[in-house]
Design a protein around this motif. Structure first.
Motif, short mmCIF file in Angstrom:
data_model
loop_
_atom_site.label_atom_id
_atom_site.label_comp_id
_atom_site.label_asym_id
_atom_site.label_seq_id
_atom_site.Cartn_x
_atom_site.Cartn_y
_atom_site.Cartn_z
N GLN A 47 -5.64 77.29 16.54
CA GLN A 47 -5.08 77.71 17.91
C GLN A 47 -5.41 76.51 18.79
O GLN A 47 -4.70 75.77 19.53
CB GLN A 47 -5.36 79.00 18.44
CG GLN A 47 -6.67 79.08 18.59
CD GLN A 47 -7.38 80.40 19.24
OE1 GLN A 47 -6.58 81.05 19.98
NE2 GLN A 47 -8.64 80.76 19.14
N HIS A 48 -6.61 75.79 18.60
CA HIS A 48 -7.08 74.86 19.29
C HIS A 48 -6.18 73.53 18.93
O HIS A 48 -6.01 72.62 19.66
CB HIS A 48 -8.60 74.47 18.90
CG HIS A 48 -9.37 75.86 19.04
ND1 HIS A 48 -10.50 76.21 18.35
CD2 HIS A 48 -9.43 76.67 20.20
CE1 HIS A 48 -10.84 77.17 18.86
NE2 HIS A 48 -10.35 77.59 19.90
N TRP A 49 -5.93 73.34 17.55
CA TRP A 49 -5.11 72.31 16.79
C TRP A 49 -3.86 72.31 17.56
O TRP A 49 -3.11 71.15 18.11
CB TRP A 49 -5.07 72.38 15.53
CG TRP A 49 -4.35 71.47 14.91
CD1 TRP A 49 -3.01 71.45 14.00
CD2 TRP A 49 -4.36 70.06 14.80
NE1 TRP A 49 -2.50 70.46 13.80
CE2 TRP A 49 -3.24 69.41 14.24
CE3 TRP A 49 -5.40 69.03 15.45
CZ2 TRP A 49 -3.30 67.94 14.13
CZ3 TRP A 49 -5.09 67.77 15.21
CH2 TRP A 49 -3.99 67.01 14.35
N SER A 50 -3.44 73.47 17.93
CA SER A 50 -1.92 73.51 18.41
C SER A 50 -1.92 73.22 19.84
O SER A 50 -1.02 72.48 20.39
CB SER A 50 -1.54 75.25 18.49
OG SER A 50 -1.14 75.57 17.02
N ALA A 51 -3.14 73.61 20.36
CA ALA A 51 -3.29 73.15 21.90
C ALA A 51 -3.56 71.81 21.98
O ALA A 51 -3.11 70.98 23.06
CB ALA A 51 -4.63 73.94 22.51
N LEU A 52 -4.29 71.09 21.24
CA LEU A 52 -4.45 69.54 21.29
C LEU A 52 -3.12 68.80 20.92
O LEU A 52 -2.78 67.87 21.31
CB LEU A 52 -5.48 69.35 20.01
CG LEU A 52 -5.74 67.83 19.85
CD1 LEU A 52 -6.65 67.38 21.28
CD2 LEU A 52 -6.80 67.64 18.82
N LYS A 53 -2.33 69.39 20.08
CA LYS A 53 -0.77 68.71 19.50
C LYS A 53 -0.02 68.86 21.02
O LYS A 53 0.75 67.86 21.32
CB LYS A 53 -0.04 69.36 18.27
CG LYS A 53 -0.93 68.94 17.05
CD LYS A 53 0.25 69.55 16.12
CE LYS A 53 0.33 71.04 16.01
NZ LYS A 53 0.99 71.38 14.85
#
Length: 131
Positions: A65-71
């Motif tokens: 979910q943090h990777w999605s927010a970063l993208k």
């Protein structure tokens, strides 16, 4: 990310990042390097500071979910690069402008150079107007 669509917001307001909720992101080096680059970008893009700070809080153990927010932050940055300037005569603003970049700059220096060139063009026009 070159073919990713841009987005108008860098983070959904209802989206809460937590330490639990999804699987751990596998590539820690990739996550940390992108977050580090975005931290550098906040110097010239203060609108990103809050969102980048949020994803920085999870650098030790990022989740998907943090990777999605970063993208999403990257997609927002891709679609929101703008140039602008304000021309003052003493304490009074004479003219101002801002426009979306038509090309993506490879560095902040290149973007600043383009903005400076357009601002110089505007100053020359104002100078001719006064004379």
């Amino acid at each position: 990310m070159n073919t990713a669509k841009s987005t108008s917001t860098s983070m959904r307001t209802s989206y809460k990042l937590t330490k639990t909720g999804s699987e751990q992101f596998e590539d820690l080096t990739l996550y940390r390097s992108i977050v580090g680059a975005l931290q550098y970008a906040t110097i010239t893009r203060p609108d990103l500071a809050f969102r980048v700070n949020k994803v920085c809080q999870f650098m030790s153990k990022p989740l998907h979910q943090h990777w999605s927010a970063l993208k999403r932050i990257l997609r927002y940055q891709r679609g929101s690069s703008t140039l602008g300037a304000c021309i003052f005569l003493g304490p009074n603003i004479v003219t101002w402008w801002s426009k979306k970049q038509q090309t993506i700059s490879r560095s902040s220096i290149e973007a600043e150079y383009r903005s400076l060139a357009l601002a110089t063009q505007e100053v020359i026009w104002i100078e001719s107007l006064f004379s």
